[in-house]
Design a protein around this motif. Structure first.
Motif, PDB file in Angstrom:
ATOM      1  N   SER A  11       7.464  -4.139  -3.110  1.00 58.78           N
ATOM      2  CA  SER A  11       7.581  -5.585  -2.995  1.00 58.78           C
ATOM      3  C   SER A  11       6.498  -6.242  -3.845  1.00 58.78           C
ATOM      4  CB  SER A  11       7.480  -6.041  -1.535  1.00 58.78           C
ATOM      5  OG  SER A  11       7.956  -7.370  -1.403  1.00 58.78           O
ATOM      6  N   LEU A  22       3.609  -9.312   3.954  1.00 58.13           N
ATOM      7  CA  LEU A  22       3.766  -7.921   3.527  1.00 58.13           C
ATOM      8  C   LEU A  22       2.757  -7.011   4.223  1.00 58.13           C
ATOM      9  CD1 LEU A  22       4.450  -8.491  -0.276  1.00 58.13           C
ATOM     10  CD2 LEU A  22       6.089  -7.751   1.455  1.00 58.13           C
ATOM     11  N   TYR A  27       3.117  -2.855   4.384  1.00 54.91           N
ATOM     12  CA  TYR A  27       3.001  -2.547   2.960  1.00 54.91           C
ATOM     13  C   TYR A  27       1.539  -2.328   2.579  1.00 54.91           C
ATOM     14  CZ  TYR A  27       7.844  -3.842   1.818  1.00 54.91           C
ATOM     15  OH  TYR A  27       9.208  -3.898   1.726  1.00 54.91           O
ATOM     16  N   TRP A  46       3.084  -4.322  -4.051  1.00 53.14           N
ATOM     17  CA  TRP A  46       2.907  -3.670  -2.758  1.00 53.14           C
ATOM     18  C   TRP A  46       3.914  -2.527  -2.632  1.00 53.14           C
ATOM     19  CZ3 TRP A  46      -0.394  -6.049   1.100  1.00 53.14           C
ATOM     20  CH2 TRP A  46      -0.956  -7.278   0.697  1.00 53.14           C
ATOM     21  N   TYR A  47       3.575  -1.522  -1.820  1.00 56.97           N
ATOM     22  CA  TYR A  47       4.464  -0.378  -1.647  1.00 56.97           C
ATOM     23  C   TYR A  47       4.408   0.112  -0.205  1.00 56.97           C
ATOM     24  CZ  TYR A  47       0.182   2.367  -1.729  1.00 56.97           C
ATOM     25  OH  TYR A  47      -1.062   2.865  -1.431  1.00 56.97           O
ATOM     26  N   LYS A  48       5.449   0.858   0.171  1.00 59.25           N
ATOM     27  CA  LYS A  48       5.496   1.518   1.474  1.00 59.25           C
ATOM     28  C   LYS A  48       5.779   2.999   1.280  1.00 59.25           C
ATOM     29  CE  LYS A  48       7.013  -1.654   5.148  1.00 59.25           C
ATOM     30  NZ  LYS A  48       8.132  -1.944   6.077  1.00 59.25           N
TER      31      LYS A  48
END
Length: 294
Positions: A11, A22, A27, A46-48
């Motif tokens: 994201s 987020l 995230y 951003w990442y997960k």
């Protein structure tokens, strides 16, 4: 920088409120402003990483409306946030994909570079540079997203397109588009390079070269190179420019980059990374552009 298990979602935030949302959703932040040097909003990636979820295997960018159709048709997920928010450059959007072809290798790490000196270090360490300058036409720093994959992989095939009609087909075949127009600033067609990856060393390309004249074409033919028979200058009136490749030798190509930042040209060469002296916009007034590869 991310690490460990595969990334499962991406994201982008363009304001404080989005950052808070987020963060609350779990995230993780890549703490580099994607608008660095250009002003405008603070834009962050951003990442997960979620256990048991399908991993992200490809990331792309769009900077024209024509680039979006093939991505959408190929079922890429779009993050509907302009990476150039507030600066007036190209409208850049990030897309990601959960692939299952033999060319799809999960992405486990992310990094962002904002100066040329940072780039060769990552390429030498096995990172893959994605082709779009995230400040494209916004001035500011040259900003690139890099990915690291679950397994060591190599470029096994290169292709090129001169329009957008076959984009979905290329994505379906497992190709990644190098998101920079080789005709940038020169008019003519939108020309993009594409590549597919492999974990099989026997399938890897080992050498790349460029021709800008008939004499150079003949020389490369004699040396055993195979031509990618798409003019990378198509429609500009400049020299006919071809990319050539080999699959002979011990040097296995893990990554290649289109370099438009003049500061990067010397940095890659100083680092001992292969640098092709030929300008992809030879004979026209477009942006001077070179290929580096390792």
């Amino acid at each position: 920088m991310a690490s460990g298990q595969p990334i499962t979602k991406l994201s982008v935030s363009t304001c404080k409120d989005e950052e808070e949302i987020l963060r609350a959703q779990g995230y993780q932040l890549i703490n580099v402003d994607l608008n660095k040097g250009a002003g405008g909003n603070y834009v962050f990636l951003w990442y997960k990483k979620e256990s048991g979820k399908t991993p992200v295997t490809r990331i792309e960018f769009s900077f024209t409306d024509q680039m979006k159709s093939g991505l959408a048709d190929a079922q890429y997920e779009v993050v509907n946030r302009d990476l150039n928010a507030g600066v007036g450059g190209d409208y850049i959007f990030l897309w990601y994909f959960y692939g299952s072809t033999e060319y799809d290798i999960p992405i486990v790490d992310l990094a962002v570079t904002v100066v040329a000196t940072e780039e060769p270090v990552l390429m030498k360490d096995g990172w893959e540079r994605l082709g779009c300058d995230l400040n494209r036409n916004a001035r500011g720093n040259y900003i690139y997203l890099w990915v690291k994959r679950e397994k060591t992989s190599y470029i096994q095939e290169i292709a090129a397109t001169v329009d957008f009609y076959s984009d979905k087909h290329m994505f379906d075949l497992g190709y990644t588009r190098v998101c920079e127009d080789t005709n940038r600033g020169a008019g003519g067609n939108f020309v993009f390079l594409w590549y597919r990856r492999t974990t099989d060393k026997k399938q890897a390309l080992t050498d790349l070269n460029i021709s800008t004249s008939l004499q150079e074409e003949e020389k490369l033919q004699r040396e055993g190179y195979k031509v990618l028979s798409v003019d990378l200058n198509k429609g500009t009136g400049g020299n006919v420019v071809f990319l050539w490749h080999k699959k002979e030798g011990d040097q296995l190509i893990q990554d290649m980059a289109l370099l438009i930042n003049s500061e990067a040209w010397s940095e890659y060469q100083k680092a001992g990374i292969n640098f092709i002296e030929k300008n992809l916009n030879e004979g026209n007034n477009g942006v001077q552009m070179h290929i580096a590869y390792k």
